[in-house]
Design an enzyme around this catalytic site. Structure first.
Site, PDB file in Angstrom:
ATOM      1  N   CYS A 290       0.952  -1.445  -0.083  1.00 17.94           N
ATOM      2  CA  CYS A 290       0.004  -0.050   0.651  1.00 17.94           C
ATOM      3  C   CYS A 290       1.066   1.248  -0.428  1.00 17.94           C
ATOM      4  O   CYS A 290       0.800   1.862  -0.750  1.00 17.94           O
ATOM      5  CB  CYS A 290      -0.851   0.105   0.797  1.00 17.94           C
ATOM      6  SG  CYS A 290      -1.941   1.380   1.940  1.00 17.94           S
TER       7      CYS A 290
ATOM      8  N   CYS B 164      -1.677   2.102  -3.020  1.00 12.59           N
ATOM      9  CA  CYS B 164      -2.771   2.673  -2.264  1.00 12.59           C
ATOM     10  C   CYS B 164      -2.035   4.620  -2.427  1.00 12.59           C
ATOM     11  O   CYS B 164      -3.193   4.994  -3.113  1.00 12.59           O
ATOM     12  CB  CYS B 164      -3.222   2.170  -1.666  1.00 12.59           C
ATOM     13  SG  CYS B 164      -3.787   0.693  -0.586  1.00 12.59           S
TER      14      CYS B 164
ATOM     15  N   LYS C 246      -0.394   5.466  -5.793  1.00 12.11           N
ATOM     16  CA  LYS C 246      -1.502   5.339  -6.877  1.00 12.11           C
ATOM     17  C   LYS C 246      -1.927   6.548  -6.660  1.00 12.11           C
ATOM     18  O   LYS C 246      -2.826   7.893  -7.263  1.00 12.11           O
ATOM     19  CB  LYS C 246      -2.506   4.172  -6.859  1.00 12.11           C
ATOM     20  CG  LYS C 246      -3.492   4.188  -7.819  1.00 12.11           C
ATOM     21  CD  LYS C 246      -4.645   4.145  -7.065  1.00 12.11           C
ATOM     22  CE  LYS C 246      -5.500   3.705  -5.516  1.00 12.11           C
ATOM     23  NZ  LYS C 246      -5.956   2.010  -6.142  1.00 12.11           N
TER      24      LYS C 246
ATOM     25  N   GLY D  84       1.644 -10.237   2.412  1.00 15.21           N
ATOM     26  CA  GLY D  84       1.249  -9.615   1.525  1.00 15.21           C
ATOM     27  C   GLY D  84       0.909 -10.900  -0.468  1.00 15.21           C
ATOM     28  O   GLY D  84       0.947 -11.313   0.390  1.00 15.21           O
TER      29      GLY D  84
ATOM     30  N   GLY E  75      -5.381  -6.296 -18.422  1.00 16.24           N
ATOM     31  CA  GLY E  75      -6.137  -6.579 -17.081  1.00 16.24           C
ATOM     32  C   GLY E  75      -7.269  -6.071 -17.494  1.00 16.24           C
ATOM     33  O   GLY E  75      -7.422  -4.794 -17.748  1.00 16.24           O
TER      34      GLY E  75
ATOM     35  N   TYR F 183      -9.903  -3.310 -10.609  1.00 12.27           N
ATOM     36  CA  TYR F 183      -9.403  -2.491 -10.838  1.00 12.27           C
ATOM     37  C   TYR F 183      -8.276  -2.030 -11.160  1.00 12.27           C
ATOM     38  O   TYR F 183      -8.146  -0.365 -11.105  1.00 12.27           O
ATOM     39  CB  TYR F 183      -9.968  -2.374  -9.423  1.00 12.27           C
ATOM     40  CG  TYR F 183      -9.301  -2.497  -8.023  1.00 12.27           C
ATOM     41  CD1 TYR F 183      -8.497  -1.464  -7.976  1.00 12.27           C
ATOM     42  CD2 TYR F 183      -8.961  -3.777  -7.381  1.00 12.27           C
ATOM     43  CE1 TYR F 183      -7.365  -1.431  -6.794  1.00 12.27           C
ATOM     44  CE2 TYR F 183      -7.871  -3.656  -6.362  1.00 12.27           C
ATOM     45  CZ  TYR F 183      -6.629  -3.516  -6.070  1.00 12.27           C
ATOM     46  OH  TYR F 183      -6.839  -3.246  -4.943  1.00 12.27           O
TER      47      TYR F 183
ATOM     48  N   ALA G 281      -5.480  -2.436 -13.115  1.00 18.93           N
ATOM     49  CA  ALA G 281      -5.732  -2.388 -14.784  1.00 18.93           C
ATOM     50  C   ALA G 281      -6.493  -0.241 -14.928  1.00 18.93           C
ATOM     51  O   ALA G 281      -6.425  -0.101 -15.826  1.00 18.93           O
ATOM     52  CB  ALA G 281      -5.590  -3.188 -15.066  1.00 18.93           C
TER      53      ALA G 281
ATOM     54  N   GLU H 102      -7.451   1.411 -13.284  1.00 15.10           N
ATOM     55  CA  GLU H 102      -7.042   3.110 -12.295  1.00 15.10           C
ATOM     56  C   GLU H 102      -5.718   3.491 -13.290  1.00 15.10           C
ATOM     57  O   GLU H 102      -5.751   4.501 -13.786  1.00 15.10           O
ATOM     58  CB  GLU H 102      -7.100   2.536 -11.017  1.00 15.10           C
ATOM     59  CG  GLU H 102      -7.775   2.649 -10.016  1.00 15.10           C
ATOM     60  CD  GLU H 102      -7.688   2.480  -8.254  1.00 15.10           C
ATOM     61  OE1 GLU H 102      -7.850   2.088  -7.392  1.00 15.10           O
ATOM     62  OE2 GLU H 102      -6.214   1.707  -8.500  1.00 15.10           O
TER      63      GLU H 102
ATOM     64  N   GLY I  29      -3.778 -10.048 -12.290  1.00 12.70           N
ATOM     65  CA  GLY I  29      -3.872 -10.246 -10.365  1.00 12.70           C
ATOM     66  C   GLY I  29      -2.395 -10.276 -10.005  1.00 12.70           C
ATOM     67  O   GLY I  29      -1.497  -9.829 -10.179  1.00 12.70           O
TER      68      GLY I  29
ATOM     69  N   LYS J 177     -27.054   3.293  -7.525  1.00  8.30           N
ATOM     70  CA  LYS J 177     -27.519   2.722  -6.972  1.00  8.30           C
ATOM     71  C   LYS J 177     -27.653   1.785  -5.755  1.00  8.30           C
ATOM     72  O   LYS J 177     -26.784   1.512  -4.814  1.00  8.30           O
ATOM     73  CB  LYS J 177     -27.178   1.383  -7.957  1.00  8.30           C
ATOM     74  CG  LYS J 177     -28.123  -0.268  -8.400  1.00  8.30           C
ATOM     75  CD  LYS J 177     -27.473  -0.858  -9.246  1.00  8.30           C
ATOM     76  CE  LYS J 177     -28.467  -2.241  -9.055  1.00  8.30           C
ATOM     77  NZ  LYS J 177     -27.789  -3.662 -10.733  1.00  8.30           N
TER      78      LYS J 177
ATOM     79  N   HIS K 103     -28.704  20.080  -0.399  1.00 13.28           N
ATOM     80  CA  HIS K 103     -28.923  20.535  -1.670  1.00 13.28           C
ATOM     81  C   HIS K 103     -28.037  21.721  -1.568  1.00 13.28           C
ATOM     82  O   HIS K 103     -27.882  22.732  -0.672  1.00 13.28           O
ATOM     83  CB  HIS K 103     -30.652  20.624  -1.906  1.00 13.28           C
ATOM     84  CG  HIS K 103     -30.581  21.281  -3.168  1.00 13.28           C
ATOM     85  ND1 HIS K 103     -30.553  20.210  -4.589  1.00 13.28           N
ATOM     86  CD2 HIS K 103     -30.783  22.479  -3.958  1.00 13.28           C
ATOM     87  CE1 HIS K 103     -30.706  21.291  -5.301  1.00 13.28           C
ATOM     88  NE2 HIS K 103     -31.245  22.610  -4.749  1.00 13.28           N
TER      89      HIS K 103
ATOM     90  N   GLU L 154     -26.941  14.053  -2.395  1.00  8.31           N
ATOM     91  CA  GLU L 154     -28.703  14.065  -1.660  1.00  8.31           C
ATOM     92  C   GLU L 154     -29.367  12.962  -2.874  1.00  8.31           C
ATOM     93  O   GLU L 154     -30.426  12.775  -2.447  1.00  8.31           O
ATOM     94  CB  GLU L 154     -29.023  15.740  -2.056  1.00  8.31           C
ATOM     95  CG  GLU L 154     -29.306  15.792  -3.569  1.00  8.31           C
ATOM     96  CD  GLU L 154     -29.485  17.502  -3.222  1.00  8.31           C
ATOM     97  OE1 GLU L 154     -30.641  17.528  -3.184  1.00  8.31           O
ATOM     98  OE2 GLU L 154     -28.933  18.158  -4.074  1.00  8.31           O
TER      99      GLU L 154
END
Length: 463
Positions: free
Chosen positions: A44, A49, A52, A141, A176, A179, A181, A183, A275, A405, A452, A457
């Site tokens: 990370c 992370c 990145k 890891g 790939g 996520y 690839a 990103e 992966g 969603k 708002h 919202e």
């Protein structure tokens, strides 16, 4: 050879999970040591992370330039200096490495440098010296890998190699559909690189609800990312010279009887994000009864126990919910249980929020629509969905979509899944994840007064 030192707790791996667990154990007065062969902070901090997010931020500034023009700013950018960002980023990471080490020193955790291997279930050896411990945690890891395809190992980079680049390629290929690839493709494209993403299926981000992959893919294609679907790599070659790369890639593209061999040329870099694999090989697990799965990930139960009584595993090495905060939380709870007199302490792996730093960002908490239908029955699942343009883009020529969603289950319509795409989704999701973990229902969300005008919202006003 006699053991040099006996510890209460020996942690193998000084990534986020290992460090968190070691420090928590030491806070209870345990005698703790941590073994690390590389840089403190793990994936990370060093090649994940943190760097990145810095590169994503740089790319987000590039995204903002046309937005500024839409709001009346006469903006002119002369250039972008990748090497300046890399230099400052690397210095920032180096400071974090030092902070990790100093925090361990403050907690009186002994640092042992080198590769650890088991001699028996209670003893590990590092650089020829043996250390015995009552409890041992494996937190080594995972690592990125390159497929065994002709030329791939020679000419390709992993996501780790992305952070070693000292220039911005003019044309890049990424392989790939996860996520990482996605990103990296977003970063390159926003910074002006001719970007091609090769994926095996018709969709990417297939571990997430389909609304996320569909929305991000449409946005990427509209932004100029070339996405080659149904592709299987056959070879990589370099048609350039020792000074300048000109990488060519041959793929089998298509499905069933419609597969064809196609060549793609002119790439300066090829980056694989196909992966990760568990970092277990150096550990000599054969002298223990620890079990691994068919991908070499260590099998651990909900309490982080392996099937060796005094050995535990947290984080990516278990192959489960491979996220830094998960490793940290699991490591701390394990130490609470072992040394803090909290026998029921363990991490719940339900409703773990996660974010994709794509362009725009996306986030997910809870289960997908398909998983909800399987768990609760399709008749007991209700979907709320909204697509709109964030007011941020009111005056801009280019307008990113926002799609939200909610997946609700049962008569009370408890929210069991939230999947959001759009500007600010990374920040929005954190607060809603708390509500989902507390069992929030749709009516409770509806009863919350909206802020708002905001995008978020919409999550409390959907009909």
């Amino acid at each position: 050879m006699a053991a040099k030192t006996i510890y209460d707790y020996l942690v193998i791996g000084a990534g986020s999970g290992g460090v968190a667990s070691a420090r928590r154990a030491a806070s209870y007065g345990a005698k703790v040591a941590i073994v690390e062969s590389g840089r403190f902070g793990g994936t990370c901090v060093n090649v994940g992370c943190v760097p990145k997010k810095i590169m994503w931020t740089a790319a987000s500034f590039a995204d903002a330039i046309p937005e500024l023009r839409g709001y009346g700013f006469d903006v002119k950018v002369n250039s972008f200096d990748w090497s300046t960002v890399k230099k400052k980023r690397d210095a920032y990471i180096e400071r974090l490495n030092g902070i990790y080490e100093r925090n361990l020193e403050k907690e009186k955790v002994e640092s042992i440098r080198g590769l650890a291997k088991f001699v028996d279930p209670n003893t590990v050896e590092v650089n020829g010296v043996r250390y015995e411990s009552k409890h041992i945690l494996i937190a080594t890891g995972s690592y990125a890998w390159i497929p065994q395809v002709p030329g791939a190992q020679e000419h390709g980079l992993t996501s780790d190699g992305f952070f070693e680049l000292d220039y911005l390629p003019k044309k890049v290929s990424l392989v790939g559909g996860g996520y990482i690839a996605v990103e990296l493709a977003g970063i390159f494209n926003a910074l002006g690189t001719d970007t091609t993403l090769f994926i095996r299926h018709d969709e990417f981000l297939r571990d997430f609800d389909p609304i996320i992959g569909k929305t991000v893919m449409e946005t990427y294609e509209a932004a100029g990312v070339k996405i080659i679907k149904g592709s299987a790599l056959k070879s990589v070659s370099n048609n350039g010279d020792n000074i300048k790369k000109n990488l060519s890639m041959e793929f089998e593209v298509g499905y069933g009887d419609k597969k064809t061999l196609s060549s793609f040329d002119g790439f300066e870099e090829v980056i694989f994000a196909v992966g990760r694999k568990a970092h277990t090989e150096p550990l000599n697990l054969g002298v223990t009864s620890i079990r691994t799965d068919n991908r070499d990930y260590i099998i651990a139960d909900e309490w982080q126990n392996t099937n060796e009584r005094n050995i535990y595993a947290v984080g990516d090495v278990t192959g489960k919910a491979m996220l830094t905060p998960v490793a940290i939380a699991a490591g701390r709870r394990l130490s609470d249980r072992l040394f803090g007199n909290k026998p029921n302490s363990k991490l719940s792996y339900e409703n773990i929020p996660s974010v994709i730093f794509s362009h725009p960002t996306a986030g997910s908490c809870g289960i997908t629509e398909n998983e909800a239908n399987k768990r609760y029955g399709e008749k007991n699942v209700k979907i709320y969905q909204s697509k709109f343009v964030n007011m941020h883009f009111a005056l801009t020529e280019h307008k990113q979509p926002t799609v939200y969603k909610l997946i609700c289950a049962g008569q009370e319509e408890r929210v069991v899944g939230m999947h959001i795409v759009g500007k600010g989704s990374d920040e929005i999701l954190q607060g809603f994840a708390v509500a989902i973990n507390m069992g929030v229902t749709k009516s409770q969300m509806d009863s919350t007064v909206a802020i708002h005008p905001t995008a978020a919202e919409e999550l409390v006003t959907m009909k």
